[in-house]
Design a protein around this motif. Sequence first.
Motif, short mmCIF file in Angstrom:
data_model
loop_
_atom_site.label_atom_id
_atom_site.label_comp_id
_atom_site.label_asym_id
_atom_site.label_seq_id
_atom_site.Cartn_x
_atom_site.Cartn_y
_atom_site.Cartn_z
N ARG A 169 0.83 -1.20 0.00
CA ARG A 169 0.00 0.00 0.00
C ARG A 169 0.87 1.26 0.00
NH1 ARG A 169 -3.35 -2.83 4.08
NH2 ARG A 169 -5.23 -3.59 3.04
N LEU A 184 0.79 4.31 -2.77
CA LEU A 184 0.33 5.64 -2.38
C LEU A 184 1.31 6.70 -2.86
CD1 LEU A 184 -0.98 4.95 1.25
CD2 LEU A 184 -2.33 5.45 -0.79
N THR A 194 0.39 9.34 -4.58
CA THR A 194 -0.27 10.63 -4.67
C THR A 194 -1.51 10.61 -3.80
OG1 THR A 194 -1.14 12.30 -6.20
CG2 THR A 194 -1.73 10.01 -6.63
N ASP A 195 -2.18 11.74 -3.69
CA ASP A 195 -3.47 11.81 -3.00
C ASP A 195 -4.47 12.49 -3.93
OD1 ASP A 195 -2.75 14.48 -2.95
OD2 ASP A 195 -2.29 14.51 -0.81
N VAL A 196 -5.70 12.65 -3.48
CA VAL A 196 -6.74 13.21 -4.34
C VAL A 196 -6.38 14.63 -4.77
CG1 VAL A 196 -9.15 13.92 -4.43
CG2 VAL A 196 -8.54 11.76 -3.35
N TYR A 252 -3.53 14.54 -7.32
CA TYR A 252 -3.98 14.06 -8.63
C TYR A 252 -4.79 15.14 -9.34
CZ TYR A 252 -6.27 11.31 -12.23
OH TYR A 252 -6.73 10.84 -13.43
N SER A 304 -11.22 21.62 -0.89
CA SER A 304 -10.91 21.20 0.48
C SER A 304 -12.07 21.54 1.40
CB SER A 304 -9.63 21.89 0.98
OG SER A 304 -9.80 23.30 0.96
#
Length: 209
Positions: free
Chosen positions: A28, A32, A34-36, A39, A49
Amino acid sequence: MSVAELKKRHIAATATVNALREQLKQKRILLLDTDVAGYARSQGRTPVSFGPTDLVCCRTLQGHTGKVYSLDWTSEKNRIVSASQDGRLIVWNSLTSQKTHAIKLPCAWVMTCAFSPNGQSVACGGLDSICSIFNLNSPNDKDGNLTVSRMLSGHKGYVSSCQYVPDEDTHLITSSGDQTCILWDVTTAQRLSVFGGEFPSGHTADVLR
């Protein structure tokens, strides 16, 4: 088998589980990358946010006794239908949190539900491979249950999703674990089109949505 041998096997099994858990954790971490928000920025979009006070629970709808698998809103956003593992569809008034209908289903293993565009009918499907249609204006039977007005039978696997065609109360599309989607005429319960499966350019795995 002695108690000592059982303990030894238990210790070995626990060690194996812990080792596998650690391997999954490392996998995992590698994925991982990147994050939302990251991206979204990479796609030239501005991430949204939310602060701790931006999202507020307006209503809690209580009435099901099993897991809720699916829900849908009417187009006016004043009613909700929910499908649960307790074998019931519940239609809610979203403004008052009151139940207007509690529908006992032929099959408890329901996976999806949908309102018709005019809000007068609800559809659902699940592991019985059938999409059932209920007219909310129909009278209840002698046991107080709303009877099925249409049963759309044609899938060879579970019904994973159902959705009415926008602004058309007479047409509905279902997807299934048999690798197909079907467009139905609700008034006649007949298939109009079949997409996928044994047909050209079809899916090669379960269609989930």
